[in-house]
Design a protein around this motif. Sequence first.
Motif, PDB file in Angstrom:
ATOM      1  N   MET A 169       0.831  -1.209   0.000  1.00 16.19           N
ATOM      2  CA  MET A 169       0.000   0.000   0.000  1.00 16.19           C
ATOM      3  C   MET A 169       0.866   1.260   0.000  1.00 16.19           C
ATOM      4  SD  MET A 169      -3.069   0.727  -0.263  1.00 16.19           S
ATOM      5  CE  MET A 169      -3.745   2.346  -0.511  1.00 16.19           C
ATOM      6  N   LEU A 170       1.875   1.251   0.871  1.00 15.48           N
ATOM      7  CA  LEU A 170       2.781   2.397   0.929  1.00 15.48           C
ATOM      8  C   LEU A 170       3.359   2.699  -0.448  1.00 15.48           C
ATOM      9  CD1 LEU A 170       4.311   4.449   2.739  1.00 15.48           C
ATOM     10  CD2 LEU A 170       6.158   2.765   2.836  1.00 15.48           C
ATOM     11  N   VAL A 171       3.736   1.626  -1.137  1.00 21.47           N
ATOM     12  CA  VAL A 171       4.294   1.817  -2.479  1.00 21.47           C
ATOM     13  C   VAL A 171       3.276   2.473  -3.394  1.00 21.47           C
ATOM     14  CG1 VAL A 171       5.156   0.621  -4.516  1.00 21.47           C
ATOM     15  CG2 VAL A 171       5.910  -0.085  -2.241  1.00 21.47           C
ATOM     16  N   ARG A 172       2.027   2.041  -3.283  1.00 19.68           N
ATOM     17  CA  ARG A 172       1.003   2.611  -4.167  1.00 19.68           C
ATOM     18  C   ARG A 172       0.762   4.086  -3.857  1.00 19.68           C
ATOM     19  NH1 ARG A 172      -4.197  -0.742  -5.565  1.00 19.68           N
ATOM     20  NH2 ARG A 172      -4.241   0.952  -7.081  1.00 19.68           N
ATOM     21  N   ILE A 173       0.792   4.414  -2.555  1.00 24.62           N
ATOM     22  CA  ILE A 173       0.602   5.819  -2.192  1.00 24.62           C
ATOM     23  C   ILE A 173       1.769   6.659  -2.722  1.00 24.62           C
ATOM     24  CG2 ILE A 173       0.492   7.455  -0.271  1.00 24.62           C
ATOM     25  CD1 ILE A 173      -0.991   5.281   1.309  1.00 24.62           C
ATOM     26  N   LEU A 174       2.989   6.163  -2.475  1.00 24.93           N
ATOM     27  CA  LEU A 174       4.166   6.890  -2.960  1.00 24.93           C
ATOM     28  C   LEU A 174       4.126   7.034  -4.478  1.00 24.93           C
ATOM     29  CD1 LEU A 174       7.106   5.541  -0.777  1.00 24.93           C
ATOM     30  CD2 LEU A 174       6.109   7.829  -0.796  1.00 24.93           C
ATOM     31  N   GLN A 175       3.726   5.937  -5.116  1.00 24.08           N
ATOM     32  CA  GLN A 175       3.655   5.958  -6.574  1.00 24.08           C
ATOM     33  C   GLN A 175       2.660   7.019  -7.057  1.00 24.08           C
ATOM     34  OE1 GLN A 175       5.398   3.365  -8.850  1.00 24.08           O
ATOM     35  NE2 GLN A 175       5.138   5.353  -9.820  1.00 24.08           N
ATOM     36  N   ILE A 205       1.791   9.699  -5.438  1.00 23.85           N
ATOM     37  CA  ILE A 205       2.358  11.030  -5.185  1.00 23.85           C
ATOM     38  C   ILE A 205       3.362  11.388  -6.279  1.00 23.85           C
ATOM     39  CG2 ILE A 205       3.820  12.365  -3.626  1.00 23.85           C
ATOM     40  CD1 ILE A 205       2.458  10.902  -1.306  1.00 23.85           C
ATOM     41  N   ILE A 206       4.193  10.408  -6.650  1.00 22.68           N
ATOM     42  CA  ILE A 206       5.197  10.682  -7.686  1.00 22.68           C
ATOM     43  C   ILE A 206       4.533  11.021  -9.017  1.00 22.68           C
ATOM     44  CG2 ILE A 206       6.981   9.607  -9.122  1.00 22.68           C
ATOM     45  CD1 ILE A 206       7.838   8.086  -6.540  1.00 22.68           C
ATOM     46  N   PHE A 207       3.593  10.184  -9.442  1.00 23.54           N
ATOM     47  CA  PHE A 207       2.889  10.476 -10.693  1.00 23.54           C
ATOM     48  C   PHE A 207       2.139  11.802 -10.593  1.00 23.54           C
ATOM     49  CE2 PHE A 207       2.684   5.766 -12.080  1.00 23.54           C
ATOM     50  CZ  PHE A 207       3.880   5.909 -12.761  1.00 23.54           C
ATOM     51  N   GLY A 208       1.592  12.046  -9.416  1.00 20.32           N
ATOM     52  CA  GLY A 208       0.847  13.293  -9.202  1.00 20.32           C
ATOM     53  C   GLY A 208       1.742  14.508  -9.346  1.00 20.32           C
ATOM     54  N   LEU A 209       2.940  14.427  -8.770  1.00 22.54           N
ATOM     55  CA  LEU A 209       3.870  15.553  -8.890  1.00 22.54           C
ATOM     56  C   LEU A 209       4.271  15.761 -10.345  1.00 22.54           C
ATOM     57  CD1 LEU A 209       6.222  15.049  -5.800  1.00 22.54           C
ATOM     58  CD2 LEU A 209       4.554  16.882  -6.163  1.00 22.54           C
ATOM     59  N   PHE A 210       4.472  14.639 -11.057  1.00 20.73           N
ATOM     60  CA  PHE A 210       4.879  14.742 -12.461  1.00 20.73           C
ATOM     61  C   PHE A 210       3.819  15.459 -13.280  1.00 20.73           C
ATOM     62  CE2 PHE A 210       8.000  10.892 -12.452  1.00 20.73           C
ATOM     63  CZ  PHE A 210       8.803  11.593 -11.576  1.00 20.73           C
ATOM     64  N   SER A 211       2.563  14.979 -13.183  1.00 29.34           N
ATOM     65  CA  SER A 211       1.541  15.644 -14.008  1.00 29.34           C
ATOM     66  C   SER A 211       1.225  17.022 -13.431  1.00 29.34           C
ATOM     67  CB  SER A 211       0.280  14.784 -14.137  1.00 29.34           C
ATOM     68  OG  SER A 211      -0.130  14.336 -12.873  1.00 29.34           O
ATOM     69  N   GLY A 212       1.308  17.122 -12.101  1.00 31.96           N
ATOM     70  CA  GLY A 212       1.008  18.414 -11.468  1.00 31.96           C
ATOM     71  C   GLY A 212       1.952  19.519 -11.909  1.00 31.96           C
ATOM     72  N   GLY A 262      -0.737  23.669  -8.906  1.00 32.11           N
ATOM     73  CA  GLY A 262      -0.655  22.587  -9.883  1.00 32.11           C
ATOM     74  C   GLY A 262      -0.122  21.307  -9.270  1.00 32.11           C
ATOM     75  N   LEU A 263       0.957  21.435  -8.487  1.00 30.90           N
ATOM     76  CA  LEU A 263       1.541  20.244  -7.849  1.00 30.90           C
ATOM     77  C   LEU A 263       0.533  19.591  -6.903  1.00 30.90           C
ATOM     78  CD1 LEU A 263       5.162  21.453  -6.976  1.00 30.90           C
ATOM     79  CD2 LEU A 263       4.421  20.072  -8.916  1.00 30.90           C
ATOM     80  N   ILE A 264      -0.110  20.421  -6.088  1.00 29.48           N
ATOM     81  CA  ILE A 264      -1.080  19.874  -5.130  1.00 29.48           C
ATOM     82  C   ILE A 264      -2.229  19.209  -5.877  1.00 29.48           C
ATOM     83  CG2 ILE A 264      -2.742  20.486  -3.334  1.00 29.48           C
ATOM     84  CD1 ILE A 264      -0.802  22.757  -2.558  1.00 29.48           C
ATOM     85  N   LEU A 265      -2.687  19.891  -6.927  1.00 30.59           N
ATOM     86  CA  LEU A 265      -3.786  19.342  -7.728  1.00 30.59           C
ATOM     87  C   LEU A 265      -3.413  17.976  -8.308  1.00 30.59           C
ATOM     88  CD1 LEU A 265      -6.556  19.838  -9.077  1.00 30.59           C
ATOM     89  CD2 LEU A 265      -5.304  20.801 -11.006  1.00 30.59           C
ATOM     90  N   GLY A 266      -2.202  17.888  -8.872  1.00 32.30           N
ATOM     91  CA  GLY A 266      -1.761  16.635  -9.459  1.00 32.30           C
ATOM     92  C   GLY A 266      -1.775  15.504  -8.448  1.00 32.30           C
ATOM     93  N   VAL A 310      -7.006  10.706  -5.012  1.00 35.38           N
ATOM     94  CA  VAL A 310      -8.449  10.454  -5.065  1.00 35.38           C
ATOM     95  C   VAL A 310      -8.734   9.225  -5.929  1.00 35.38           C
ATOM     96  CG1 VAL A 310     -10.666  11.360  -5.856  1.00 35.38           C
ATOM     97  CG2 VAL A 310      -9.107  12.841  -4.618  1.00 35.38           C
ATOM     98  N   ILE A 311      -8.030   9.126  -7.037  1.00 39.08           N
ATOM     99  CA  ILE A 311      -8.228   7.956  -7.904  1.00 39.08           C
ATOM    100  C   ILE A 311      -7.866   6.670  -7.152  1.00 39.08           C
ATOM    101  CG2 ILE A 311      -7.327   6.761  -9.940  1.00 39.08           C
ATOM    102  CD1 ILE A 311      -7.150   9.486 -11.292  1.00 39.08           C
ATOM    103  N   LEU A 312      -6.767   6.720  -6.414  1.00 36.53           N
ATOM    104  CA  LEU A 312      -6.331   5.548  -5.649  1.00 36.53           C
ATOM    105  C   LEU A 312      -7.396   5.137  -4.644  1.00 36.53           C
ATOM    106  CD1 LEU A 312      -3.978   3.600  -5.004  1.00 36.53           C
ATOM    107  CD2 LEU A 312      -3.187   5.269  -3.326  1.00 36.53           C
ATOM    108  N   VAL A 313      -7.911   6.153  -3.910  1.00 38.25           N
ATOM    109  CA  VAL A 313      -8.917   5.873  -2.890  1.00 38.25           C
ATOM    110  C   VAL A 313     -10.170   5.295  -3.536  1.00 38.25           C
ATOM    111  CG1 VAL A 313     -10.473   6.948  -1.217  1.00 38.25           C
ATOM    112  CG2 VAL A 313      -8.059   7.608  -1.288  1.00 38.25           C
ATOM    113  N   LEU A 314     -10.607   5.907  -4.649  1.00 36.43           N
ATOM    114  CA  LEU A 314     -11.804   5.411  -5.334  1.00 36.43           C
ATOM    115  C   LEU A 314     -11.593   3.973  -5.817  1.00 36.43           C
ATOM    116  CD1 LEU A 314     -13.071   8.447  -7.448  1.00 36.43           C
ATOM    117  CD2 LEU A 314     -14.023   7.492  -5.351  1.00 36.43           C
ATOM    118  N   ASP A 315     -10.402   3.704  -6.325  1.00 41.55           N
ATOM    119  CA  ASP A 315     -10.044   2.357  -6.778  1.00 41.55           C
ATOM    120  C   ASP A 315     -10.274   1.339  -5.669  1.00 41.55           C
ATOM    121  OD1 ASP A 315      -9.432   2.014  -9.353  1.00 41.55           O
ATOM    122  OD2 ASP A 315      -7.246   2.135  -9.140  1.00 41.55           O
ATOM    123  N   GLN A 316      -9.702   1.667  -4.490  1.00 45.42           N
ATOM    124  CA  GLN A 316      -9.828   0.778  -3.338  1.00 45.42           C
ATOM    125  C   GLN A 316     -11.293   0.576  -2.981  1.00 45.42           C
ATOM    126  OE1 GLN A 316      -7.031  -0.572  -1.572  1.00 45.42           O
ATOM    127  NE2 GLN A 316      -6.004   0.175  -3.406  1.00 45.42           N
TER     128      GLN A 316
END
Lengths: 231, 314
Positions: free
Chosen positions: B1-7, B9-16, B254-258, B264-270
């Motif tokens: 789970m930790l990995v998924r959260i970190l992942q 955040i990383i993708f979020g920062l990239f698109s953000g 932008g970063l926060i939004l990303g 949110v997508i992760l949480v909805l997925d779960q």
Amino acid sequence: MILEINKFSVSYGKIEAVKSVTLSLKEKEVVTVIGVNGAGKSSLLYGISGIVEAKGMIFYQEKDISKLPYNKRVKNGMILCPEGRRIFPSLAVEENLKLGSFSRGNAKKQMKIVFDLFPKLYERKKQIAGYLSGGEQQMLAIGRALMGDPKLLMLDEPSLGLAPIIVDQVYVALAELKKLGISILLIEQNAYQALSFADRAYILENGKVVVEGESKKLLNEDSVRKAYLGI
Amino acid sequence: MLVRILQSIIFGLFSGSLYGIIGLGLSLIYRTTGVMNFAHGNSGMIGVFVGWTILALTKNLFLSIFLGLIFGAILGIFMDKILMKKVKGLSHSSMLIITLGVLLIFEGIALIIWGTQPLLFKDIFSFPPKLIYLPQKLNPNNFPLIIPTNDFANFLVAVSLSILIILFSRLTKPGLALIARSEDEIGAKVVGINVNFADSLAWALGISTAVFAGFLVAPKTTVNPIMLVNFQLYGFTAAVFGGFSSFIGAFAGGLILGVLEKIVILVLDQLFTKLGISTINSVDLQLSIILLIIIITLIIKPTGIFGAKFKGKV
Ligand SMILES: Nc1ncnc2c1ncn2[C@@H]1O[C@H](COP(=O)(O)OP(=O)(O)OP(=O)(O)O)[C@@H](O)[C@H]1O
Ligand SMILES: [Mg+2]
């Protein structure tokens, strides 16, 4: 003469706010223009500083500047402290002052003059300008104008909305500027203050100069006393 | 789970970071000139098409990007001088309508000149993704964190660009002119700032950053007439989020939004997995999430999360 305007008019579309005004200011002189709301006082200053378009002749230090844009006029030392202060609200006091030297004036040297004149601004130099009190904001606006090392300083109603004690402080500061040899064109509705301070005065009514003369004389003239001093 | 959260955040920062530079450009133009440029994304798109064409002719990537950015600056100045100066003094709604018109015109121009066929744009940095394994204790399943190199490079470039723009606005004379102009028009004039110059500069920089963002996303989206339409919406949200109050705010927004979006997508997925819903793909909800974020932000804090000081021009 530092400033001479001749048959000078300012219009907004069909409304003619300043109508063929002739006015002059000698080096180191303090001249005031008084008039009621809507007389055209601010329009006159905006016209002189080139921020709104004007017709007629305008000479600064004997040179025709009618074609000079406003930023070049500032560069030459014609500096306006506009109505409503127009400070930069979300910048710090110090940053506001530094921007005052954007076109001319040595920021360090001028800042010392400003802080000597308004110690309050020194105490508040890190504060966000929008949070200053009205009186402090007025001091900041005057201070910012001084940062450009003005030769001709134009002040639009510097006492507007200030408590009498603060007005006195502002005028003490203006007296210091006069001592520094800055020519001042002062606009006021507060006729008593302005006439007591200035060397000469013009009275503006509906965009036209109706009276001009030495301010001490005007202070004693019955018609002026009745119309502008409410005595 | 930790990995998924970190992942996430990383993708979020990239698109953000990409939302951030679009938001930065929008807020640069808006704060300085008071115009909300709805043609922002499409202006960037035109610049990317120009860059793509130069690339096809010269095969020189950096020259193409450079000329694309210059084109963007010229386009910005053109929009300011021709479209905006004519409507100076008109209401904000008229300006809005004009920028909406420009949006459609640009889309039409792109369709006529370059057609509907999506054009490919190579990755600027093409290395295999980097995999990072967290220590066993934190990561029992031993899933790797995936860092796509192109996205990472984009992120670094976007962050550097925004830092550069912020330094420019703080430390150089033209930059200070922008700031002063955005604070108070008359105030700027009385200190001798040429306000027309400041306006053109804001447009030039703003549209250039949109072109820049376009180049960064082009390898993913392909070059096509609607490539930046969604990004404009994200950029707008980033700027709303940052409160339009500062350039830093828009980028941080932008970063926060990303990150928020990916979390949110992760949480909805779960949630969907738990509830056994398989008909909804949470990624499809991305756009609705963005809109929801705009609305919630505007209701809770109309001045943005960093708070605008002393003025609300909207
Ligand atoms: N931007 C403008 N557009 C149209 N009319 C204007 C504009 N600015 C001023 N006016 C008009 O010009 C006239 C003179 O206005 P001005 O602001 O110069 O007067 P003022 O003497 O400075 O008044 P106050 O003491 O209230 O500041 C007024 O009738 C005003 O309505
Ligand atoms: Mg006035």
